[in-house]
Design an enzyme around this catalytic site. Structure first.
Site, PDB file in Angstrom:
ATOM      1  N   ASP A   1      -6.957   4.323  -4.696  1.00 11.14           N
ATOM      2  CA  ASP A   1      -7.607   4.185  -3.392  1.00 11.14           C
ATOM      3  C   ASP A   1      -8.211   5.573  -3.129  1.00 11.14           C
ATOM      4  OD1 ASP A   1      -7.752   2.163  -0.960  1.00 11.14           O
ATOM      5  OD2 ASP A   1      -7.364   4.102  -0.055  1.00 11.14           O
TER       6      ASP A   1
ATOM      7  N   LYS B   1       0.866  -1.189   0.000  1.00  8.81           N
ATOM      8  CA  LYS B   1       0.000   0.000   0.000  1.00  8.81           C
ATOM      9  C   LYS B   1       0.892   1.224   0.000  1.00  8.81           C
ATOM     10  CE  LYS B   1      -4.384   1.155   0.227  1.00  8.81           C
ATOM     11  NZ  LYS B   1      -5.549   0.389  -0.259  1.00  8.81           N
TER      12      LYS B   1
HETATM   13  P1  NDP Z   1     -12.867   7.876  -3.011  1.00  7.55           P
HETATM   14  O1  NDP Z   1     -11.803   8.871  -2.799  1.00  7.55           O
HETATM   15  O2  NDP Z   1     -13.420   7.667  -4.370  1.00  7.55           O
HETATM   16  O3  NDP Z   1     -14.098   8.188  -2.029  1.00  7.55           O
HETATM   17  C1  NDP Z   1     -13.936   8.288  -0.633  1.00  7.55           C
HETATM   18  C2  NDP Z   1     -15.282   8.650  -0.054  1.00  7.55           C
HETATM   19  O4  NDP Z   1     -15.263   8.544   1.366  1.00  7.55           O
HETATM   20  C3  NDP Z   1     -15.645  10.090  -0.365  1.00  7.55           C
HETATM   21  O5  NDP Z   1     -17.027  10.193  -0.482  1.00  7.55           O
HETATM   22  C4  NDP Z   1     -15.146  10.805   0.896  1.00  7.55           C
HETATM   23  O6  NDP Z   1     -15.746  12.059   1.123  1.00  7.55           O
HETATM   24  C5  NDP Z   1     -15.586   9.835   1.941  1.00  7.55           C
HETATM   25  N1  NDP Z   1     -14.958  10.069   3.246  1.00  7.55           N
HETATM   26  C6  NDP Z   1     -15.607  10.360   4.370  1.00  7.55           C
HETATM   27  N2  NDP Z   1     -14.805  10.536   5.379  1.00  7.55           N
HETATM   28  C7  NDP Z   1     -13.590  10.370   4.930  1.00  7.55           C
HETATM   29  C8  NDP Z   1     -12.315  10.422   5.529  1.00  7.55           C
HETATM   30  N3  NDP Z   1     -12.137  10.724   6.827  1.00  7.55           N
HETATM   31  N4  NDP Z   1     -11.280  10.137   4.767  1.00  7.55           N
HETATM   32  C9  NDP Z   1     -11.450   9.873   3.473  1.00  7.55           C
HETATM   33  N5  NDP Z   1     -12.611   9.826   2.853  1.00  7.55           N
HETATM   34  C10 NDP Z   1     -13.685  10.067   3.580  1.00  7.55           C
HETATM   35  O7  NDP Z   1     -12.297   6.497  -2.436  1.00  7.55           O
HETATM   36  P2  NDP Z   1     -12.767   5.010  -2.720  1.00  7.55           P
HETATM   37  O8  NDP Z   1     -14.239   4.968  -2.929  1.00  7.55           O
HETATM   38  O9  NDP Z   1     -11.863   4.445  -3.730  1.00  7.55           O
HETATM   39  O10 NDP Z   1     -12.410   4.313  -1.335  1.00  7.55           O
HETATM   40  C11 NDP Z   1     -13.337   4.220  -0.271  1.00  7.55           C
HETATM   41  C12 NDP Z   1     -12.904   3.125   0.682  1.00  7.55           C
HETATM   42  O11 NDP Z   1     -12.864   1.869  -0.030  1.00  7.55           O
HETATM   43  C13 NDP Z   1     -11.518   3.270   1.302  1.00  7.55           C
HETATM   44  O12 NDP Z   1     -11.536   2.706   2.590  1.00  7.55           O
HETATM   45  C14 NDP Z   1     -10.631   2.409   0.399  1.00  7.55           C
HETATM   46  O13 NDP Z   1      -9.471   1.979   1.061  1.00  7.55           O
HETATM   47  C15 NDP Z   1     -11.585   1.257   0.125  1.00  7.55           C
HETATM   48  N6  NDP Z   1     -11.291   0.454  -1.058  1.00  7.55           N
HETATM   49  C16 NDP Z   1     -11.168   1.025  -2.288  1.00  7.55           C
HETATM   50  C17 NDP Z   1     -10.928   0.240  -3.397  1.00  7.55           C
HETATM   51  C18 NDP Z   1     -10.866   0.805  -4.770  1.00  7.55           C
HETATM   52  O14 NDP Z   1     -10.750   0.013  -5.716  1.00  7.55           O
HETATM   53  N7  NDP Z   1     -10.971   2.106  -4.965  1.00  7.55           N
HETATM   54  C19 NDP Z   1     -10.736  -1.219  -3.269  1.00  7.55           C
HETATM   55  C20 NDP Z   1     -10.961  -1.732  -1.935  1.00  7.55           C
HETATM   56  C21 NDP Z   1     -11.210  -0.900  -0.887  1.00  7.55           C
HETATM   57  P3  NDP Z   1     -14.957  13.421   0.715  1.00  7.55           P
HETATM   58  O15 NDP Z   1     -15.065  13.481  -0.776  1.00  7.55           O
HETATM   59  O16 NDP Z   1     -15.699  14.464   1.421  1.00  7.55           O
HETATM   60  O17 NDP Z   1     -13.554  13.242   1.206  1.00  7.55           O
HETATM   61  O1  2IT Z   2      -7.805  -1.573  -0.897  1.00  6.64           O
HETATM   62  C1  2IT Z   2      -7.746  -2.067  -2.055  1.00  6.64           C
HETATM   63  O2  2IT Z   2      -7.893  -3.286  -2.231  1.00  6.64           O
HETATM   64  C2  2IT Z   2      -7.514  -1.174  -3.180  1.00  6.64           C
HETATM   65  N1  2IT Z   2      -7.418   0.027  -2.981  1.00  6.64           N
HETATM   66  C3  2IT Z   2      -7.359  -1.729  -4.558  1.00  6.64           C
HETATM   67  C4  2IT Z   2      -5.955  -2.194  -4.787  1.00  6.64           C
HETATM   68  C5  2IT Z   2      -5.629  -2.620  -6.198  1.00  6.64           C
HETATM   69  O3  2IT Z   2      -4.453  -2.904  -6.405  1.00  6.64           O
HETATM   70  O4  2IT Z   2      -6.493  -2.673  -7.068  1.00  6.64           O
END
Ligand code: NDP
Ligand code: 2IT
Length: 445
Positions: free
Chosen positions: A165, A125
């Protein structure tokens, strides 16, 4: 003192103050007690100590120049935790809260998550404390390019393959890949995933984490004689994972009544209009409060936490770590919620998880339930390496199949080790058995 307890004590003394890292370690180790204590080989070969120490932790300075001509300095991270079963694989996060403990906790989880996909990917990560909020597009581009100047030294399609992420989507992946290509003078698409399809991305990667979460929860519901049909669902977050979880859950007949960003939440009893949400969040990159301009019957409340006070059947935390604490968990229970699907990584505190399990909740744990994103990243790498690309339905079917397999694996491990409906424990045990087998029995030191 048991081997596990001693390993946890060692982790505490070696990593003082790393609250998030120590939480994930304790959560993982609690479930594998029986497995580890019943076989002296684990201790004789220092398996836990080896698993607790990242192969490598890289910290570096990122210098860039903002639009006003001022020099800015951020800190960059890449934790290469374990490559026993494949190259380091895991996302990059851009958020002001990023620190070494959060990076290590996510990288540690990634090792075990990736092993559940059945695909050959190790765990890592990275990210930075850079805050993309309020930055111009040019500033984001300059940051990503300068970040990659240093990061590129440690990447390679057989070495370490990042992806997105929080704060890193397809736009940022483009800036990062473009800079890597310039530095290395090579078109090496499988060095990073989450790319646009026009230069080597995979169809369904954008949707994969959200869709995969819903496929996993669908299986868990089915196993308990339930389904999404007609259920009231709240989703925390409105980013990549939240939006595509919403899309797939709606296709399965769920009523998504609320979503949030870090400022506040929207409650729409008629069901969230996903097109409006995508326009505000994906296209315009605005705040969720704008939703009520188009939907005056919906209500906006400032403060993101309030979302967990709503009456619902299913909660899908898809924002960030430790979003649901014990008080939120109690509110969810009192309001009739009985299912948690973790789209975000570690969205429940250990205390909240214990409380929810005691109260009969079905929990789809992040390390299993959100593995669809990284699994589809691995499918993107395969397509890059073959030079042959699959259509949407082919990738989607593979993703669905992978999530069904992950569910069956976690269920089987939970049943075999006496954890019944505790699928989180099942995920911990199944992934530990796979990684430890390779480290113990196959000469992977
Ligand atoms: P994005 O940046 O696309 O979205 C994050 C969302 O969470 C936004 O709506 C954000 O709001 C909100 N949020 C609320 N509180 C917090 C905070 N304290 N810190 C950060 N964000 C906050 O991210 P993702 O949708 O990609 O990721 C969301 C979660 O899913 C994370 O935990 C990530 O690790 C996990 N994840 C993501 C994957 C991926 O493929 N993208 C894969 C597996 C897990 P605001 O815009 O106001 O910050
Ligand atoms: O938390 C996660 O699994 C991710 N942000 C996706 C990682 C990846 O390599 O696609």
């Amino acid at each position: 003192m048991s081997y596990i307890s001693r390993a946890i004590e060692t982790a505490k003394s070696r990593n003082p103050g790393e609250i998030e890292f120590l939480q994930v370690v304790e959560e993982m180790f609690e479930s594998i007690h029986t497995v580890v204590e019943s076989n002296p080989k684990y201790e004789e070969n220092a398996i836990l100590e080896r698993m607790l120490e990242p192969d490598r932790q890289i910290l570096f300075r990122v210098t860039w120049v903002d639009d006003a001509g001022r020099v800015q300095v951020n800190r960059g991270y890449r934790v290469q935790f374990n490559n026993s079963i494949g190259p380091y694989k895991g996302g990059l996060r851009l958020h002001p809260s990023v620190n070494l403990s959060i990076m290590k906790s996510l990288a540690f989880e990634q090792v075990f998550k990736n092993s559940l996909t059945g695909l050959p990917i190790g765990g890592g990560k990275g990210g930075s404390d850079f805050d993309p909020k309020g930055k111009s597009e040019r500033e984001i581009m300059r940051f990503c390019q300068n970040f990659m100047i240093e990061l590129s030294r440690y990447l390679g399609h057989n070495l370490d393959v990042p992806a997105g992420d929080i704060g890193v989507g397809m736009r940022e992946i483009g800036y990062l890949f473009g800079q890597y290509k310039r530095i290395k003078n090579v078109f090496e698409p499988s060095v990073i995933t989450g790319k646009n399809i026009n230069y080597g991305g995979s169809l369904v990667r954008k949707e994969a984490t959200g869709y995969g979460l819903i496929y996993y929860v669908r299986e868990m519901l089915k196993d308990n004689g339930e389904s999404f049909e007609g259920k009231n669902v709240i989703i925390s977050g409105s980013g990549n994972v939240a939006i595509y979880a919403c899309e797939k859950a709606q296709q399965y007949g769920a009523n998504i009544i609320a979503m949030c960003d870090s400022d506040g939440y929207v409650y729409d009893k008629d069901g969230i209009d996903l097109e409006t949400m995508k326009r505000i969040k994906e296209r315009d990159r605005k705040r969720i409060s704008e939703y009520i301009i188009d939907h005056p019957n919906a209500e906006y409340y400032s403060g993101q936490k309030g979302i967990f006070s709503l009456k619902c059947d299913i909660a899908l935390p898809c924002a960030t770590q430790y979003d649901i604490g014990i008080e939120d968990a109690a509110k969810l229970k009192n309001n009739g919620c009985f299912v948690i699907g973790e789209g975000a990584n570690m969205p429940c505190t250990n205390e909240a998880t214990a409380y929810l399990l005691e109260n009969g909740f079905l929990i789809a744990a992040s390390k299993a339930a959100n593995a669809g994103g990284v699994a589809t990243s691995a499918l993107e790498m395969s397509q890059n390496n073959m030079g042959l690309y699959w259509d949407f339905s082919e990738v989607n079917e593979k993703l669905d199949h992978i999530m069904v397999n992950i569910f069956n694996t976690t269920k089987k491990a939970a049943t075999n080790y006496g954890f019944d409906k505790n699928y989180s424990a099942g995920a911990n045990i199944a992934s530990f058995l796979k990684i430890s087998d390779v480290m113990l029995n196959h000469g992977i030191f």
